[in-house]
Design a protein around this motif. Structure first.
Motif, PDB file in Angstrom:
ATOM      1  N   ASP A  30      62.331  15.577  77.447  1.00  0.00           N
ATOM      2  CA  ASP A  30      62.672  14.872  78.674  1.00  0.00           C
ATOM      3  C   ASP A  30      64.176  14.622  78.750  1.00  0.00           C
ATOM      4  N   VAL A  31      64.801  14.435  77.586  1.00  0.00           N
ATOM      5  CA  VAL A  31      66.230  14.141  77.502  1.00  0.00           C
ATOM      6  C   VAL A  31      66.775  14.791  76.231  1.00  0.00           C
ATOM      7  N   ILE A  32      68.015  15.245  76.287  1.00  0.00           N
ATOM      8  CA  ILE A  32      68.704  15.736  75.097  1.00  0.00           C
ATOM      9  C   ILE A  32      69.943  14.876  74.879  1.00  0.00           C
ATOM     10  N   VAL A  33      70.087  14.340  73.664  1.00  0.00           N
ATOM     11  CA  VAL A  33      71.228  13.488  73.326  1.00  0.00           C
ATOM     12  C   VAL A  33      71.985  14.130  72.175  1.00  0.00           C
ATOM     13  N   GLY A  34      73.284  14.304  72.355  1.00  0.00           N
ATOM     14  CA  GLY A  34      74.145  14.797  71.285  1.00  0.00           C
ATOM     15  C   GLY A  34      75.083  13.693  70.837  1.00  0.00           C
ATOM     16  N   THR A  35      75.570  13.802  69.614  1.00  0.00           N
ATOM     17  CA  THR A  35      76.441  12.750  69.082  1.00  0.00           C
ATOM     18  C   THR A  35      77.863  13.244  68.847  1.00  0.00           C
ATOM     19  N   GLY A  36      78.278  14.270  69.579  1.00  0.00           N
ATOM     20  CA  GLY A  36      79.687  14.647  69.580  1.00  0.00           C
ATOM     21  C   GLY A  36      80.093  15.664  68.545  1.00  0.00           C
ATOM     22  N   GLY A  37      79.311  15.847  67.489  1.00  0.00           N
ATOM     23  CA  GLY A  37      79.657  16.840  66.474  1.00  0.00           C
ATOM     24  C   GLY A  37      79.400  18.241  66.977  1.00  0.00           C
ATOM     25  N   TYR A  38      80.064  19.224  66.359  1.00  0.00           N
ATOM     26  CA  TYR A  38      79.939  20.600  66.846  1.00  0.00           C
ATOM     27  C   TYR A  38      78.514  21.124  66.751  1.00  0.00           C
ATOM     28  N   ALA A  39      77.708  20.546  65.840  1.00  0.00           N
ATOM     29  CA  ALA A  39      76.326  21.013  65.704  1.00  0.00           C
ATOM     30  C   ALA A  39      75.482  20.681  66.926  1.00  0.00           C
ATOM     31  N   SER A  40      75.945  19.720  67.755  1.00  0.00           N
ATOM     32  CA  SER A  40      75.149  19.347  68.931  1.00  0.00           C
ATOM     33  C   SER A  40      75.473  20.201  70.151  1.00  0.00           C
ATOM     34  N   PHE A  41      76.502  21.040  70.066  1.00  0.00           N
ATOM     35  CA  PHE A  41      76.930  21.802  71.243  1.00  0.00           C
ATOM     36  C   PHE A  41      75.843  22.722  71.796  1.00  0.00           C
ATOM     37  N   PRO A  42      75.177  23.553  70.982  1.00  0.00           N
ATOM     38  CA  PRO A  42      74.203  24.488  71.572  1.00  0.00           C
ATOM     39  C   PRO A  42      73.089  23.794  72.333  1.00  0.00           C
ATOM     40  N   ALA A  43      72.547  22.704  71.775  1.00  0.00           N
ATOM     41  CA  ALA A  43      71.442  22.021  72.452  1.00  0.00           C
ATOM     42  C   ALA A  43      71.901  21.382  73.764  1.00  0.00           C
ATOM     43  N   LEU A  44      73.094  20.756  73.752  1.00  0.00           N
ATOM     44  CA  LEU A  44      73.597  20.128  74.971  1.00  0.00           C
ATOM     45  C   LEU A  44      73.906  21.165  76.043  1.00  0.00           C
ATOM     46  N   LYS A  45      74.587  22.232  75.650  1.00  0.00           N
ATOM     47  CA  LYS A  45      74.992  23.240  76.632  1.00  0.00           C
ATOM     48  C   LYS A  45      73.772  23.964  77.198  1.00  0.00           C
ATOM     49  N   MET A  46      72.862  24.354  76.309  1.00  0.00           N
ATOM     50  CA  MET A  46      71.680  25.068  76.777  1.00  0.00           C
ATOM     51  C   MET A  46      70.756  24.137  77.565  1.00  0.00           C
ATOM     52  N   GLY A  47      70.661  22.879  77.145  1.00  0.00           N
ATOM     53  CA  GLY A  47      69.830  21.927  77.878  1.00  0.00           C
ATOM     54  C   GLY A  47      70.317  21.729  79.296  1.00  0.00           C
ATOM     55  N   ALA A  48      71.638  21.559  79.452  1.00  0.00           N
ATOM     56  CA  ALA A  48      72.204  21.401  80.790  1.00  0.00           C
ATOM     57  C   ALA A  48      71.954  22.647  81.628  1.00  0.00           C
ATOM     58  N   ARG A  49      72.071  23.804  81.013  1.00  0.00           N
ATOM     59  CA  ARG A  49      71.848  25.065  81.713  1.00  0.00           C
ATOM     60  C   ARG A  49      70.403  25.180  82.200  1.00  0.00           C
TER      61      ARG A  49
END
Length: 333
Positions: free
Chosen positions: A57-76
């Protein structure tokens, strides 16, 4: 670490193969960045598969580079997304996703101006254990056996320790032992514990003769120790800053110079602007000058009171609830 900790807490864990970018354009740095791009392509593909299967339902990242793929793909893929940036200035990952995430959660009100879309920015603070907020000073001092009225200094440089700063604390001990004005608890960190006891002895100091000077590998009861403290000497990582503000403890911050974008100094300068901290660059201090700075602060009760008030005013005491509220709002969409 999380490969052990997360499953132990009962949560399923998926991992991505990913690495950071290096700013040094040496042959090794360039090759590292090429490898990072290769890993990123695979991580984006895997993140997409995980998101489609899990249907969050929601994707939350904490700013580290490891969170980039999930945030970017989730927004897409149209999933509501949020990033929590704990440092005063956005790191590379946060800058890269700031234009596409729905909410940017930050630690400081001062950080709002760092973003092109301030309407997406919410000051949530960073969660800390409730003990940092509510441990009583008098009870903490009594539990630690500090009932002779002398102020308590607490110093630590992180779980591993910083060699140069530990050396400076060893020199700091010398006038402390000679003058006997303070109690001092210092955590060396795991690496520091291997060599610092011998180094202190090489300076001509037998700590066993000075029970007010307590050097240990770790401080396991940090909320209690910080509640009892009259002054903390520390780095300026986001977690440390949140704990200092929550406990309202005056501090001298010596930011690590070995971090990306010098973000620790930028964190510390936020507290300095609000009157909650004294900031000293590592290159500008030694054990003696650090001791004199601590002694000067501890001899000024009015300034210490002002620093405590400033720190508490910066604390977001319900940070976990604030973050949860953002997630609930996004999930409702």
């Amino acid at each position: 670490m999380e490969n052990k900790l997360v499953p132990r807490e009962g949560f399923p864990l998926e991992t991505l193969k990913i690495s950071n970018y290096q700013r040094k354009l040496t042959p090794a740095g360039i090759w590292h960045n090429v490898t990072t791009l290769f890993h990123m392509a695979g991580s984006m593909k895997k993140a997409g598969r995980i998101i489609r299967e899990f249907q969050p339902d929601v994707i939350v990242g904490t700013g580290g580079y490891a969170s980039f793929p999930a945030l970017k793909m989730g927004a897409r893929l149209g999933i509501p997304t949020a990033v929590h940036e704990s440092n005063a200035v956005p790191g590379l990952t946060t800058r890269m996703v700031a234009g596409s995430v729905d909410r940017i959660m930050v630690n400081f009100e001062d950080s709002r101006s760092c973003y092109e879309h301030p309407e997406r920015v919410i000051v949530t603070g960073m969660p800390v254990r409730s003990e940092f907020l509510y441990t009583d000073k008098a009870a903490a001092r009594k539990a630690l056996g500090l009932e002779d009225g002398r102020p308590l200094i607490v110093s630590a440089w992180g779980s591993l320790g910083a060699r140069e700063m530990n050396k400076k604390i060893a020199r700091f001990f010398l006038p402390e032992a000679r003058e006997g004005l303070f109690h001092h608890i210092h955590a060396t960190g795991s690496y520091g514990w291997r060599w610092m006891p011998d180094y202190v002895r090489e300076q001509g100091l037998e700590l066993e003769q000075y029970p007010q000077l307590d050097m240990r590998e770790y401080i396991y009861n940090m909320p209690q120790v910080m509640a009892a403290a009259d002054l903390v000497i520390c780095r300026a990582g986001a977690a440390t800053i949140s704990e200092v503000c929550a406990s309202g403890t005056p501090c001298i911050m010596v930011p690590s110079p070995n971090v990306t974008d010098n973000h620790q100094e930028k964190n510390a300068r936020v507290l300095e602007r609000h009157g909650a901290a004294v900031v000293i660059r590592e290159a500008d201090c030694d054990g003696d000058s650090l001791y004199e700075a601590a002694k000067s602060l501890l001899s000024d009760p009015e300034r210490l009171r002002a620093m405590r008030t400033a720190a508490r005013n910066m604390a977001v005491v319900d940070a976990a609830e604030q973050i949860f509220a953002v997630i609930r709002e996004l999930a409702g969409k």
